[in-house]
Scaffold this active site. Structure first.
Site, PDB file in Angstrom:
ATOM      1  N   LYS A   1      30.965 -25.402 -30.495  1.00  0.00           N
ATOM      2  CA  LYS A   1      32.321 -25.949 -30.294  1.00  0.00           C
ATOM      3  C   LYS A   1      32.255 -27.347 -29.691  1.00  0.00           C
ATOM      4  O   LYS A   1      32.906 -28.273 -30.160  1.00  0.00           O
ATOM      5  CB  LYS A   1      33.158 -25.029 -29.374  1.00  0.00           C
ATOM      6  CG  LYS A   1      33.256 -23.589 -29.838  1.00  0.00           C
ATOM      7  CD  LYS A   1      34.092 -22.746 -28.898  1.00  0.00           C
ATOM      8  CE  LYS A   1      33.555 -22.611 -27.484  1.00  0.00           C
ATOM      9  NZ  LYS A   1      32.268 -21.890 -27.358  1.00  0.00           N
TER      10      LYS A   1
ATOM     11  N   ARG B   1      41.210 -18.749 -23.853  1.00  0.00           N
ATOM     12  CA  ARG B   1      40.099 -17.803 -23.899  1.00  0.00           C
ATOM     13  C   ARG B   1      40.593 -16.372 -24.018  1.00  0.00           C
ATOM     14  O   ARG B   1      39.810 -15.471 -24.260  1.00  0.00           O
ATOM     15  CB  ARG B   1      39.298 -17.866 -22.595  1.00  0.00           C
ATOM     16  CG  ARG B   1      38.321 -18.989 -22.451  1.00  0.00           C
ATOM     17  CD  ARG B   1      37.140 -18.842 -23.358  1.00  0.00           C
ATOM     18  NE  ARG B   1      35.858 -19.017 -22.757  1.00  0.00           N
ATOM     19  CZ  ARG B   1      35.247 -20.197 -22.568  1.00  0.00           C
ATOM     20  NH1 ARG B   1      35.845 -21.315 -22.861  1.00  0.00           N
ATOM     21  NH2 ARG B   1      34.035 -20.250 -22.082  1.00  0.00           N
TER      22      ARG B   1
ATOM     23  N   ARG C   1      19.263 -25.291 -24.903  1.00  0.00           N
ATOM     24  CA  ARG C   1      20.126 -26.460 -24.657  1.00  0.00           C
ATOM     25  C   ARG C   1      19.730 -27.217 -23.386  1.00  0.00           C
ATOM     26  O   ARG C   1      19.472 -26.636 -22.353  1.00  0.00           O
ATOM     27  CB  ARG C   1      21.585 -26.000 -24.531  1.00  0.00           C
ATOM     28  CG  ARG C   1      22.519 -27.108 -24.080  1.00  0.00           C
ATOM     29  CD  ARG C   1      23.968 -26.770 -24.265  1.00  0.00           C
ATOM     30  NE  ARG C   1      24.372 -25.544 -23.601  1.00  0.00           N
ATOM     31  CZ  ARG C   1      25.553 -24.977 -23.760  1.00  0.00           C
ATOM     32  NH1 ARG C   1      26.456 -25.518 -24.554  1.00  0.00           N
ATOM     33  NH2 ARG C   1      25.860 -23.858 -23.137  1.00  0.00           N
TER      34      ARG C   1
ATOM     35  N   ARG D   1      22.293 -26.379 -17.843  1.00  0.00           N
ATOM     36  CA  ARG D   1      23.403 -25.727 -17.130  1.00  0.00           C
ATOM     37  C   ARG D   1      22.891 -24.474 -16.434  1.00  0.00           C
ATOM     38  O   ARG D   1      22.054 -23.770 -16.988  1.00  0.00           O
ATOM     39  CB  ARG D   1      24.493 -25.347 -18.144  1.00  0.00           C
ATOM     40  CG  ARG D   1      25.397 -26.505 -18.452  1.00  0.00           C
ATOM     41  CD  ARG D   1      26.268 -26.258 -19.650  1.00  0.00           C
ATOM     42  NE  ARG D   1      26.984 -24.982 -19.651  1.00  0.00           N
ATOM     43  CZ  ARG D   1      27.880 -24.653 -20.581  1.00  0.00           C
ATOM     44  NH1 ARG D   1      28.179 -25.497 -21.547  1.00  0.00           N
ATOM     45  NH2 ARG D   1      28.486 -23.487 -20.548  1.00  0.00           N
TER      46      ARG D   1
ATOM     47  N   ARG E   1      28.363 -13.716 -20.715  1.00  0.00           N
ATOM     48  CA  ARG E   1      29.389 -14.586 -21.326  1.00  0.00           C
ATOM     49  C   ARG E   1      29.787 -14.042 -22.697  1.00  0.00           C
ATOM     50  O   ARG E   1      30.968 -14.031 -23.058  1.00  0.00           O
ATOM     51  CB  ARG E   1      28.863 -16.033 -21.452  1.00  0.00           C
ATOM     52  CG  ARG E   1      28.880 -16.768 -20.126  1.00  0.00           C
ATOM     53  CD  ARG E   1      27.915 -17.933 -20.086  1.00  0.00           C
ATOM     54  NE  ARG E   1      28.189 -18.996 -21.022  1.00  0.00           N
ATOM     55  CZ  ARG E   1      27.319 -19.972 -21.327  1.00  0.00           C
ATOM     56  NH1 ARG E   1      26.124 -19.994 -20.743  1.00  0.00           N
ATOM     57  NH2 ARG E   1      27.646 -20.911 -22.174  1.00  0.00           N
TER      58      ARG E   1
HETATM   59  P1  AP5 Z   1      27.397 -26.375 -28.032  1.00  0.00           P
HETATM   60  O1  AP5 Z   1      28.090 -27.274 -28.990  1.00  0.00           O
HETATM   61  O2  AP5 Z   1      27.143 -26.878 -26.652  1.00  0.00           O
HETATM   62  O3  AP5 Z   1      28.099 -24.926 -28.030  1.00  0.00           O
HETATM   63  P2  AP5 Z   1      29.463 -24.439 -27.377  1.00  0.00           P
HETATM   64  O4  AP5 Z   1      30.121 -23.523 -28.346  1.00  0.00           O
HETATM   65  O5  AP5 Z   1      30.250 -25.599 -26.879  1.00  0.00           O
HETATM   66  O6  AP5 Z   1      28.847 -23.568 -26.204  1.00  0.00           O
HETATM   67  P3  AP5 Z   1      29.199 -23.466 -24.673  1.00  0.00           P
HETATM   68  O7  AP5 Z   1      28.051 -22.711 -24.059  1.00  0.00           O
HETATM   69  O8  AP5 Z   1      29.494 -24.800 -24.067  1.00  0.00           O
HETATM   70  O9  AP5 Z   1      30.472 -22.590 -24.718  1.00  0.00           O
HETATM   71  P4  AP5 Z   1      31.072 -21.740 -23.612  1.00  0.00           P
HETATM   72  O10 AP5 Z   1      32.354 -21.389 -24.223  1.00  0.00           O
HETATM   73  O11 AP5 Z   1      30.267 -20.593 -23.137  1.00  0.00           O
HETATM   74  O12 AP5 Z   1      31.060 -22.725 -22.349  1.00  0.00           O
HETATM   75  P5  AP5 Z   1      32.207 -23.516 -21.623  1.00  0.00           P
HETATM   76  O13 AP5 Z   1      31.613 -24.760 -21.114  1.00  0.00           O
HETATM   77  O14 AP5 Z   1      33.441 -23.598 -22.459  1.00  0.00           O
HETATM   78  O15 AP5 Z   1      25.992 -25.969 -28.706  1.00  0.00           O
HETATM   79  C1  AP5 Z   1      25.071 -25.135 -28.014  1.00  0.00           C
HETATM   80  C2  AP5 Z   1      23.638 -25.608 -28.360  1.00  0.00           C
HETATM   81  O16 AP5 Z   1      23.378 -25.377 -29.745  1.00  0.00           O
HETATM   82  C3  AP5 Z   1      23.394 -27.116 -28.122  1.00  0.00           C
HETATM   83  O17 AP5 Z   1      22.093 -27.298 -27.645  1.00  0.00           O
HETATM   84  C4  AP5 Z   1      23.545 -27.752 -29.526  1.00  0.00           C
HETATM   85  O18 AP5 Z   1      22.744 -28.905 -29.667  1.00  0.00           O
HETATM   86  C5  AP5 Z   1      23.102 -26.612 -30.440  1.00  0.00           C
HETATM   87  N1  AP5 Z   1      23.857 -26.553 -31.687  1.00  0.00           N
HETATM   88  C6  AP5 Z   1      25.205 -26.740 -31.852  1.00  0.00           C
HETATM   89  N2  AP5 Z   1      25.554 -26.561 -33.143  1.00  0.00           N
HETATM   90  C7  AP5 Z   1      24.394 -26.237 -33.805  1.00  0.00           C
HETATM   91  C8  AP5 Z   1      24.102 -25.911 -35.168  1.00  0.00           C
HETATM   92  N3  AP5 Z   1      25.061 -25.870 -36.108  1.00  0.00           N
HETATM   93  N4  AP5 Z   1      22.826 -25.611 -35.503  1.00  0.00           N
HETATM   94  C9  AP5 Z   1      21.839 -25.626 -34.557  1.00  0.00           C
HETATM   95  N5  AP5 Z   1      22.064 -25.939 -33.249  1.00  0.00           N
HETATM   96  C10 AP5 Z   1      23.337 -26.226 -32.879  1.00  0.00           C
HETATM   97  O19 AP5 Z   1      32.552 -22.553 -20.421  1.00  0.00           O
HETATM   98  C11 AP5 Z   1      31.652 -22.329 -19.364  1.00  0.00           C
HETATM   99  C12 AP5 Z   1      32.301 -21.397 -18.344  1.00  0.00           C
HETATM  100  O20 AP5 Z   1      33.484 -22.010 -17.794  1.00  0.00           O
HETATM  101  C13 AP5 Z   1      32.789 -20.040 -18.873  1.00  0.00           C
HETATM  102  O21 AP5 Z   1      31.756 -19.082 -18.925  1.00  0.00           O
HETATM  103  C14 AP5 Z   1      33.871 -19.693 -17.845  1.00  0.00           C
HETATM  104  O22 AP5 Z   1      33.307 -19.224 -16.661  1.00  0.00           O
HETATM  105  C15 AP5 Z   1      34.514 -21.041 -17.573  1.00  0.00           C
HETATM  106  N6  AP5 Z   1      35.640 -21.333 -18.474  1.00  0.00           N
HETATM  107  C16 AP5 Z   1      35.717 -22.329 -19.402  1.00  0.00           C
HETATM  108  N7  AP5 Z   1      36.893 -22.286 -20.049  1.00  0.00           N
HETATM  109  C17 AP5 Z   1      37.582 -21.243 -19.523  1.00  0.00           C
HETATM  110  C18 AP5 Z   1      38.855 -20.669 -19.797  1.00  0.00           C
HETATM  111  N8  AP5 Z   1      39.670 -21.173 -20.732  1.00  0.00           N
HETATM  112  N9  AP5 Z   1      39.245 -19.583 -19.069  1.00  0.00           N
HETATM  113  C19 AP5 Z   1      38.453 -19.083 -18.094  1.00  0.00           C
HETATM  114  N10 AP5 Z   1      37.224 -19.559 -17.802  1.00  0.00           N
HETATM  115  C20 AP5 Z   1      36.795 -20.631 -18.505  1.00  0.00           C
END
Ligand code: AP5
Length: 219
Positions: free
Chosen positions: A14, A89, A128, A162, A173
């Site tokens: 994402k 979410r 990552r 991270r 997660r």
């Molecule tokens: P990346 O693009 O970073 O993936 P992502 O989907 O953004 O993954 P996240 O881990 O950031 O999502 P998340 O939802 O768990 O974390 P968030 O920060 O929102 O890609 C991942 C890796 O794969 C990278 O190394 C990239 O290079 C590689 N890659 C990407 N695409 C690829 C492809 N096609 N092929 C190969 N490799 C690829 O949330 C973190 C925490 O914050 C949550 O756990 C929660 O505690 C809190 N939080 C955030 N939002 C909320 C909410 N709305 N409500 C409550 N808590 C929340």
């Protein structure tokens, strides 16, 4: 104006695609995860509260993230639209978000659902890392730096991971994601706003798919 939300499990790409698509559309990306990490780093009240939820893979309470979004989408840089990555979410966040958007005379135009299997997601997340200086994101399996331990973007040799990117927390997660995903996706399906993308494809392939969706929406 185009307002898009990205749904999907951790590691589904994402954040990667949000940055590229936001560039393509000249709109900002809003990431609740990124905003929360900044609060944690700054040791603000919100950050201190959110830290334990995040490091154990749990969702941060709705009111906290709703507040972040509320403040952010009313900024003038969002006037031509935005891409939200990681919000809503769960169903209650989605309902609150719709009300918030309605008050601003806006609506969600598309909910893009990134799909992938758990084992790939775990591998992506455990590989990552990012540049400490400019934030460029890499992956030891899928997107290493061109020159070993040198950022392609700014040439820094300082990298970080991270602290929620370990296998135990990732499994948590994923579990929390699964608990709310069906209701959330169902909510946007009923509104005919869901577009699914196969997150197992390559980054450029997915980007082309996203561009096609956006071009369709802009017709
Ligand atoms: P990346 O693009 O970073 O993936 P992502 O989907 O953004 O993954 P996240 O881990 O950031 O999502 P998340 O939802 O768990 O974390 P968030 O920060 O929102 O890609 C991942 C890796 O794969 C990278 O190394 C990239 O290079 C590689 N890659 C990407 N695409 C690829 C492809 N096609 N092929 C190969 N490799 C690829 O949330 C973190 C925490 O914050 C949550 O756990 C929660 O505690 C809190 N939080 C955030 N939002 C909320 C909410 N709305 N409500 C409550 N808590 C929340």
């Amino acid at each position: 104006m185009i307002n898009i939300i990205f749904l999907g499990p951790p590691g589904s790409g994402k954040g990667t695609q949000a940055l590229d698509l936001a560039n393509f559309l000249s709109v900002p990306t809003i990431s609740t995860g990124e905003a929360l990490r900044k609060e944690v780093e700054a040791e603000s009240d919100v950050g201190l509260m959110a830290k334990n939820y995040m490091s154990s893979g749990k969702l941060v309470p709705d009111e906290v993230v709703v507040n972040i979004i509320k403040n952010r989408i009313s900024n003038s840089d969002c006037n031509n639209g935005f891409i939200v990555d990681g919000f809503p979410r769960n169903l209650s966040q989605a309902i609150v978000f719709d009300k918030m958007m309605e008050k601003l005379g806006r609506k969600v135009n598309a909910a893009i659902n990134f799909t992938a299997n758990d084992e790939t997601l775990i591998k992506r997340i455990s590989g990552r890392f990012s540049c400490k200086n400019c934030g460029a994101v890499y992956n030891s399996y899928f997107k290493p730096t061109k020159k070993a331990e040198v950022c392609d973007n700014c040439e820094s040799n300082q990298f970080q991971s991270r602290n929620d990117d370990n296998e135990v927390t990732v499994r948590e997660r994923l579990k929390f994601y699964q608990e709310s995903a069906e209701d959330l996706i169902g909510y946007y399906e009923k509104k005919n706003l869901i577009y699914s993308v196969d997150a197992l494809k390559s980054v450029p392939f997915i980007f082309e798919e996203l561009k096609k969706i956006v071009q369709e929406l802009q017709k």
